[in-house]
Design a protein around this motif. Sequence first.
Motif, short mmCIF file in Angstrom:
data_model
loop_
_atom_site.label_atom_id
_atom_site.label_comp_id
_atom_site.label_asym_id
_atom_site.label_seq_id
_atom_site.Cartn_x
_atom_site.Cartn_y
_atom_site.Cartn_z
N ASP A 262 1.27 -0.82 -0.32
CA ASP A 262 -0.18 0.24 -0.37
C ASP A 262 0.80 0.83 -0.19
N GLY A 268 0.06 9.00 3.16
CA GLY A 268 -0.97 9.21 4.34
C GLY A 268 0.27 9.52 5.45
N PHE A 350 -9.62 12.57 11.57
CA PHE A 350 -8.62 11.11 10.86
C PHE A 350 -9.99 9.74 10.02
N GLY A 351 -11.19 10.14 10.35
CA GLY A 351 -12.06 9.48 9.66
C GLY A 351 -13.01 10.25 8.33
N GLN A 354 -9.78 9.28 5.95
CA GLN A 354 -9.27 7.75 5.07
C GLN A 354 -11.40 7.98 3.69
N ASP A 355 -12.28 8.36 4.20
CA ASP A 355 -13.36 8.76 3.19
C ASP A 355 -12.67 9.76 2.48
N VAL A 359 -5.88 8.73 3.34
CA VAL A 359 -5.63 7.86 3.99
C VAL A 359 -5.81 6.58 4.04
N PRO A 360 -4.80 5.46 4.05
CA PRO A 360 -5.62 4.44 4.10
C PRO A 360 -6.59 3.69 5.06
N GLU A 361 -7.55 2.74 4.83
CA GLU A 361 -8.56 2.22 5.79
C GLU A 361 -8.47 0.97 6.66
N GLU A 364 -4.77 2.81 11.12
CA GLU A 364 -5.72 2.83 12.94
C GLU A 364 -5.13 4.16 13.71
#
Length: 837
Positions: A262, A268, A350-351, A354-355, A359-361, A364
């Motif tokens: 990735d 990210g 952060f979410g 990602q959406d 940033v890769p899903e 964490e």
Amino acid sequence: MSVKPNGLARAAVRFKPASFAGTFVALMMSALVVAACGVLLETSIRASVPAERYANAPVVAAADQSARVVADTVDGPEETAYPLPDTARVDAGLAAKAAGVPGAATAVPDFTFPVHGGDGPAGALTGHGWGSHAFTGTALTKGAAPHPGEVVLTADAARIAQAGVGDTVALETADGPAGFRVSGLAEAGAGDTADEGADGGTAWFADAEAPVLAGHPGKADAIAVMAKEGADTDALAAAVEKALAGSGARTLTGDDRGEVEDHGLAYGKETLFAVGGSFGGIATLVAVFTAAGTVALSVGQRTREFALLRAVGATPRQIRRAVAAEALLVAPLAGLLGCLPGIGLAHWWFGQMQDRGAVPEAVELHVSGFPLLAAVGVGLLTALGAGWAAGRRPAKIKPGQALAEASVERLRPGVVRTVLGLAAVGGGSALAGVAASAAGSDAANASLGVVMLFMLAVALLGPILARLCAGLFGLLLRGGDASASLAAANSRTNARRLASAITPIVLAMAFASTLVFMHTSESHVASEQLRDGITADHVVTAPAGLPADAADRAARAPGVDAAVSLLDTQVLVPVRGGGETSLQGTATQGVSGSGAQLAKVQDLDVREGGLDRVGPGRIAIDKTLATATDVGLGDKLPLYLPDGTKADPEVVAVYGRGLGLPAVTMDRAALDGHVTSPFADTLLVSGGEAGPLRALGEVTDASGYALAQNVDREFGAWANYMMAGVLGGFAAVAAVNTLVMTVLDRRRELHTLRLVGSTRRQVLRMLGWESLLVSAAGVALGTAIAMITLTPMMRGLTGEFPHVPPLLYAAFAATAAVLGLASVTLPAHRTLRGRRP
């Protein structure tokens, strides 16, 4: 000096909680911002993605996926890594060396590349070498493994291609279109389904021809090393590393293997570090700056109390100890309570990233005690420092003088404060001059210092600026009724109180305007350049890339004058900024046709040289990039191709539309072997009709294509607006908090006005005029700082003046006015309720 809470501090907090409410809110908001940015910063440092494709391969050998630059700093040479735009590959022959080390069962070169279905219905596929089934879990369900000229398909891919075992399917790879016999069908294992992004499924080819089909003869994406039963992973990794020493390959285990799969992880991390580190640093300074001002205001509002304490025998040490003890009582609790919503803000932020794919899903969010402890500590140190600075004068002057200054505001500002404020103005002006004469990142970096220094100047010279603003805007108020005249007089005689209310509004307006209008300015110029630069009648695009012969097929269509395909990618270009060299990711287009053909479908606004010379070893670049790299016509431009390969092509043309269009234009063939996908992203066609082109992909006109490109910039816009919202929102809360504190502190004054005959309405109107004066002064000063910051920045980045949408600016100003009015009138209503003269 002991700062253990004494009885005086506890009594002050207990019996006059309103005096500390504003300080509590400011410190809590400060902790919120610091905690949120700290959590994101920690995540950027600790972020990783678990291995999926290589989950069953304990050791993976792969090339370094970063370009590294060593710069001389005050601490000595320092190496900085910059993620590559595409995959760097290793020699496929290294698999034999890795397979021979002790503990290795086998080593498999791995290949991943896009495959097109040719003229048939196979669609878009993901190609691999068949040898990868050893670690991905893929298994044959029918037929046999592929030999050269053969392919194994998933059942879905075979169904879409309408082919079975023994049939021939037409496929197109980087090696060109060809027919492949279907030797078997397979069920993709977990390692293959993890990276299967195409709806058409997966195709496996013979390992001997896979690197050629991928467009990288002799190269592999990575070497997956399988261990013998009972072999120790660390020992195996050490043996592989020793065997491959000098090859440039890195040996990876654990979650480090995920970085090979990735490549979005590196970007990210950069994004998270930019938000949590770079922006977080600015946000922390703003938070500290604002919280310190609120603490100082709270201490300053109790000057009368300190004067009385001095008059009845309190020593300077007792006064200082009381102020410090109050900070100990308020700051830790405010910090702890601020950390909770700070964690919530970090989760939401952060979410959102990602959406939006930044940033890769699989990454964490990491939440530990370190950023939270830092947030509480920053608040405590801010409260102690600001309280100490604000309490120095009332603690050290004579009791009689303290009582006098508590009754009448001291008109003359402190010498040290004035000198420092003037120095900040001088420094900001000097940096503005530097930014005006610089370009690119140098202008942007200098402009950041401009806004910070001018904000510091506003804080230090606040009373002087407030008195000037009161005098200027007071001229307008004097022509009004008695309430307006009284508001003007109050503002002139209480400059310190006015300054404490103006500063947060200046802060909110300056930072929000700088961040938002920086984006609107760049977007405005980019949109204009894109709109003017695409002169083609038709634009053809395809999500998985266009056929290799798309330009030739389009050129044969009736009425077509020119057809040029473009492969969009990035190169890394060394640029100088702040005395150091960094690598800048630069948008690049690989052109399939000649410069003359390109000129028929794209107007790059050539300033020097000519596009007709673009070819092997020769490129055209944007003027802003030319300035940033100090490269001119005929010079060599050192750069890194997408896979990290170094090159130094000659610059044969310089053009002016590199913000809306790619900043580097090169021959398409120069990118062969350096990109994962060989298929062009865009086809520009001049003349003809759209109908015959629809067989190649989605067809739109220049305006539709420009609209789609602007949508692609959505994350940049969101990021800027988000940062502006955080800083502006925090400053707005601070402004509201400060205004409420000043109103509550004036209860005695407001009741006195009622006792001498002023009606409740007159008092409220006076406060309303004062709030409008505060808002107008804050908006004016904030706008001035933003424009001084933005003008040289935008001149350096775009060559244009800032673009400020009138309605957006009006919304900012109106928000400041409404917040100011509400912050004053609502607590004043409550204070005056039920009171009669």
